[in-house]
Design an enzyme around this catalytic site. Structure first.
Site, PDB file in Angstrom:
ATOM      1  N   CYS A   1      82.874  -1.104  49.182  1.00 42.23           N
ATOM      2  CA  CYS A   1      83.693  -2.374  49.099  1.00 42.23           C
ATOM      3  C   CYS A   1      84.555  -2.338  50.400  1.00 42.23           C
ATOM      4  CB  CYS A   1      84.892  -1.898  47.834  1.00 42.23           C
ATOM      5  SG  CYS A   1      86.174  -3.283  48.032  1.00 42.23           S
TER       6      CYS A   1
ATOM      7  N   SER B   1      78.905   1.220  57.112  1.00 45.25           N
ATOM      8  CA  SER B   1      79.584   1.500  55.862  1.00 45.25           C
ATOM      9  C   SER B   1      79.332   3.058  55.741  1.00 45.25           C
ATOM     10  CB  SER B   1      79.133   0.741  54.573  1.00 45.25           C
ATOM     11  OG  SER B   1      79.371  -0.485  54.870  1.00 45.25           O
TER      12      SER B   1
ATOM     13  N   HIS C   1      85.040  -7.322  44.599  1.00 42.77           N
ATOM     14  CA  HIS C   1      84.644  -6.360  43.467  1.00 42.77           C
ATOM     15  C   HIS C   1      85.408  -6.219  42.389  1.00 42.77           C
ATOM     16  CE1 HIS C   1      82.315  -5.078  47.274  1.00 42.77           C
ATOM     17  NE2 HIS C   1      81.307  -4.732  46.516  1.00 42.77           N
TER      18      HIS C   1
END
Lengths: 381, 638
Positions: free
Chosen positions: B382, B326, B369
């Site tokens: 996310c 991420s 989310h």
């Protein structure tokens, strides 16, 4: 019991059968000389040089057993693989700051330019073999191209010493195939004029700001060092100064085995490899040096006799060229160590320490023996 | 020139052979004449010269340059010590000599082994060390009896020393004895003369990449030698020129804090000054002690280092390429803003998955989310947001944008051994795979690339450089370790100028938005546990890279489970408004980015910005999770 002894003798005869006795004896003498010198110059390397020799002799035996047609049939593939490897070196080779000569194939690093020393004359001999009876001027152009490709690739590495050896090997095939004097003469004249210029105007053209266009900086240095060894006393000039002193101080009969002061006070660099002749000159003197030259003359003469008697054009050319390779090695090395040729990395054939060159040279001997066997078999039939 | 008649051809060949034979004889005659000239005519001259060749040219090796950190703290230095040496020509029986010498100085079996090893590799006529680092007493004992040992000499030599032990060993590297391969390299550079008398050469790290600067110029002295080859009198001396010192951008204190934070765990950290590209710390953990290599490493030590499943000799910061996980997302978001595919306000509703081409790509958080805009997508990491974004951007646009940050190409740092990593694109796939069916790029592969998984693979230094570029508003510098090279004699400094490689055309407000979102990561998002109460504004992003396969050594069963855990990643820069440091942290098999990597980054930033010395290594925060939710009520982390 007698049957068994008989077998043993036959096995021994069978083992020696493919080998030309004269070449074999000369090889043994040269290797004996080599070990004698090695025992003085670098006793620690005796063992590994013996292993190198054993490997080289096996290579020679295997080659000698092969019929010459078989060897010639390998010419094209070996040549093509060699050229491909040279291209691979140019593309993927290990550059060690400036020179790209080695190819890492995982297990080992190989130097494909070494293969070409035999592959080029083999290829050219094969080419003329296919044109036998109809050789014309166009064939020399084609053969010239076959020669220029690998030589060009090796020059680009850059490795001028090896390139010169390969070029010489190829040139001898063309020469023996009947290359016109009209083409040889201008090149020879140009060469003599070029060398004359360098010697005559050495002071001026060795100035640092003069760029030699065709040669690399270090190659220029080597030529300039030859003209004035004192200009580089710690580097190449040191080699020439010290090897000349070693040879000169040997005198007529030499200082005696293991008694060379130059050698043993460590003034001679690379004394087990390229400069081993300085050890010979110092410890065995003029007599020892002439003995070695005589051995080479005998070896080359035997090669010529084999070439002269060879039944086919291809084997004649090959034998002649291989013989001249021995000559080139010996002349260039002794000339360099005694200070009449520039320092190029060429070993003294059959004498210097090192496995690669020894294997290449013994491969050459094997080819000569194979040519000789072909003649014997044709005579019998 | 054509020969139709074989007989005529043979005749011609024979005449050529005669010419060649004649040529050969002339050449050999020339040689023999030369030998005669040297050995008979000029014998007296050369004989005298050889007798007088009591004058030896002895090379004096220069002092190797020092390596110091940005504040002048020494990282590599030299010290002088006595060695006992012998020239290989002077003995025939090593064992006998050693037994005899053992009565004077202590000689261990290791000394014997090293001697025979060095002798095998020895170049030409260099003297070979028998014993190194003699005590003064041993020197005195030997000198008193030296007539018994012909050719054995005591020499003062300089040794390399790395006073900080294993600290920054992957940066500094080490020197070792010159071997055959080094010799070829030296010869190819035509440096043979300059290396006469030099026994060591840089093998790894800065010692290797700055060898030319560090080595210096060899001097020589002309000395008179006696019949045994020993120097009696000095005649003339050309002093050597010491090598240049390297002054690094590295901060030794920061490096130490960073290395300690890892506490031996496998991983890497690279910290860069965004305004210059200067590397402040470069850690590859575990590390090794470079002093072991200087005199030739012992077999046990070598085996221990070489066969360890942790691969301490591998410089992970430069050579270990992993998916960024991420940490890729801020760059994806910036790509979306720059290309106009998204505005910050545009929000998606995240059901916890994204369906694409018949495949369901899941989010880490079961149930999703909820409503996610760009800020939240970064702060709470996310996945669904980026699955969709990747599909909209397409792989070509992603690859084109990331290339500007230097991802997937070597940064050009001044150390050797850098990997290029992989910036996936259809073109890369075509060249990477041989079989046609493998060469096709599938749209589904773009989706995994969008969240930093899939074929993505970047080295820690690439990630650090990319984050530094973001921190510097799109100006990318070549990362470098050497600040300047200093001439020891004149004190002249040659500064390695920061080199801006690119200035990315980024809009100010886009960059500021991404920075704000990354600050949000540490204020309320996935990094908030690690950066709780930080006394400075810090932007960051956690990352978790999936581990697919085990490679290399054999592992015990218990270790396998550990080595199947995900890699923990963290990138950060601080202070947000005027970044002084940007870094990337990788902890192999550390789990979530927030668990292992973020606490290390916290310690490093605390030290660099506030001068806080940590009391203990950065302990993994097993409670932390990259799925952490803003409202504690909803926090059902696994």
């Amino acid at each position: 019991m007698t049957g068994r002894r008989f077998d043993l003798r036959r096995a021994l005869v069978g083992l020696l059968e493919p080998l030309d006795p004269i070449l074999l004896v000369l090889l043994c003498l040269l290797l004996g000389y080599s070990f004698t010198l090695m025992a003085s110059a670098s006793p620690a390397r005796m063992e590994s040089q013996m292993i190198n020799s054993a490997v080289a002799v096996v290579v020679m035996w295997v080659t000698a057993r092969l019929p010459i047609q078989r060897i010639l049939a390998l010419a094209l593939p070996v040549y093509l693989i060699g050229v491909l490897l040279l291209v691979a070196v140019a593309v993927f080779g290990e550059t060690s700051k400036g020179a790209q000569r080695w190819l890492n194939i995982g297990v080992a690093r190989i130097q494909p330019s070494e293969i070409m020393k035999i592959a080029v004359p083999l290829m050219l001999a094969w080419y003329f073999h296919h044109r036998e009876g109809a050789v014309n001027a166009r064939d020399f152009v084609a053969a010239g191209i076959l020669l220029v490709i690998p030589v060009g690739l090796i020059v680009r590495q850059p490795d001028l010493g090896t390139a010169l050896l390969v070029a010489a090997a190829g040139f001898f095939v063309l020469f023996f195939a009947g290359l016109s004097w009209k083409l040889i003469a201008p090149v020879a004249v140009a060469g003599i004029v070029g060398i004359g210029t360098i010697v005559g105007f050495g002071d001026r053209i060795c100035q640092p700001e003069v760029d030699w266009v065709v040669l690399h900086g270090y190659q220029k240095n080597r030529v300039c060092t030859l003209l004035d060894p004192t200009s580089d006393p710690l580097g190449k000039g040191f080699h020439i100064i010290q090897s000349t002193i070693a040879i000169g101080s040997g005198g007529l009969a030499g200082k005696g085995w293991r008694d060379g002061t130059q050698t043993h006070l460590a003034f001679i660099p690379e004394r087990h490899t390229d400069f081993i002749f300085a050890v010979l000159g110092e410890e065995f003197g003029f007599v020892g040096a002439c003995l070695l030259v005589f051995m080479y003359i005998a070896l080359i003469t035997r090669g010529f006799v084999i070439a002269m008697a060879a039944p086919a054009l291809s084997s004649r050319l090959l034998a002649g060229a291989v013989t001249m390779i021995f000559f080139t090695y010996a002349f260039v090395n002794m000339g360099m160590v005694s200070g009449i040729l520039p320092v190029v990395g060429v070993p003294l054939p059959f004498i210097s320490y090192g496995g690669t060159a020894l294997v290449t040279l013994c491969l050459g001997l094997g080819i000569l023996m194979s040519v000789q066997r072909a003649r014997l078999t044709t005579q019998k039939t | 020139m054509s020969f139709d008649d074989p007989e005529q051809e043979l005749q011609h060949f024979r005449s050529r052979l005669l010419v060649a034979g004649g040529f050969m004889l002339v050449c050999f005659a020339l040689l023999v004449a030369r030998f005669g000239w040297l050995q008979i005519n000029r014998f007296d001259y050369y004989h005298t010269r050889a007798e007088d060749n009591r004058i030896a040219l002895v090379p004096i090796s220069p002092n190797r340059g020092l390596i110091v950190d940005r504040d002048g703290e020494v990282l590599a230095r030299n010290y002088a010590a006595y060695t006992l040496e012998i020239a290989p020509t002077h003995f025939r029986q090593a064992d006998a000599l050693f037994d005899q010498l053992a009565s004077v100085v202590e000689i261990t079996p290791r000394d014997r082994r090293r001697f025979s090893k060095i002798l095998d590799e020895s170049r030409n006529f260099d003297s070979v060390p028998i014993r190194i680092r003699l005590t003064d007493e041993e020197v005195a004992r030997f000198v008193a009896r030296r007539f018994e040992f012909e050719g054995v000499e005591v020499k003062a030599r300089l040794f390399r020393d790395y006073p900080n032990g294993s600290l920054a060993s992957h940066v500094i590297g080490y020197i070792g004895r010159i071997n055959e391969r080094d010799l070829e390299r030296i010869d190819a550079r035509d440096e043979t003369a300059n290396y006469r008398g030099t026994e060591h050469i840089g093998k790894v790290g800065l010692e290797q990449s700055y060898e030319d600067e560090l080595h210096g110029v060899t001097g020589f002295e002309e000395v008179e030698v006696d019949a045994g080859g020993r120097a009696v009198r000095q005649l003339r001396r050309t002093p050597p020129t010491s090598g240049n010192n390297l002054v690094l951008t590295l901060d030794r204190g920061l490096q130490r804090v960073a290395e300690n934070a890892f506490n031996g765990r496998r991983g890497a950290l690279v910290a860069i000054e965004p305004a210059t590209g200067g590397v402040l710390a470069l850690v590859s953990s575990p590390t090794f002690n470079p002093n072991l290599f200087v005199d030739g490493i012992s077999t046990q030590d070598w085996n221990a280092l070489n066969t360890s499943p942790d691969h301490p000799l591998l410089n992970r910061a430069l050579a270990s390429a992993n998916p960024p996980g991420s940490t890729f997302k801020p760059f994806m978001a910036l790509a979306a803003l720059t290309t106009g595919k998204r505005t910050p306000e545009q929000a998606i509703s995240d059901p916890g998955y994204f369906d694409f081409g018949g495949h369901r790509f899941r989010d880490d958080k079961v149930g999703g989310h909820g409503v996610v805009d760009m800020y939240k997508s970064i702060a709470f990491s996310c996945n669904t947001y980026y699955y969709r974004l990747a599909a909209d951007l397409g792989i070509e646009q992603i690859a084109g944008f990331m290339d500007g940050f230097g991802l997937g190409s070597r940064t050009g740092v001044d150390l050797e051994g850098e990997s290029s990593g992989v910036l996936p694109s259809p073109e890369w796939k075509r060249t990477r795979f041989r079989r046609v069916e493998q060469q096709k790029w599938f749209a589904g592969e773009t989706i995994s690339v969008g969240i930093g998984q899939g074929y993505n693979a970047y080295t820690p230094i690439q990630l650090a450089s990319a984050v530094a570029t973001l921190a510097a508003d799109g100006v990318r510098f070549r990362p470098h370790l050497v600040r300047y090279v200093e001439d020891v004699r004149t004190g002249a400094r040659r500064v390695i100028e920061p080199e801006p490689l690119t200035r990315l055309p980024l809009a100010r407000e886009h960059v500021d938005f991404i920075k704000r979102a990354m600050e949000g990561v540490n204020l309320e998002g996935t990094g908030r546990r690690a950066f709780k109460g930080a006394g400075y504004r810090v932007a960051g992003k956690t990352g978790t890279a999936q581990v697919f396969s085990l490679r290399g050594a054999t592992y015990r069963e218990k270790q396998i489970r550990e080595r199947l855990r995900d890699h923990s990643l963290y990138v950060a820069f601080a202070p947000v408004d005027k970044p002084a440091i940007a870094l990337a942290v990788l902890v192999e098999n550390g789990g979530f980015g927030s668990q292992a990597a973020a606490p290390i980054a916290r310690q490093v930033l605390d030290y660099y910005l506030l001068g806080i010395e940590p009391d203990e290594p950065a302990l993994p925060d097993e409670e932390a999770s990259d799925e952490f939710e803003p409202t504690p009520a909803a926090g059902a982390a696994q």
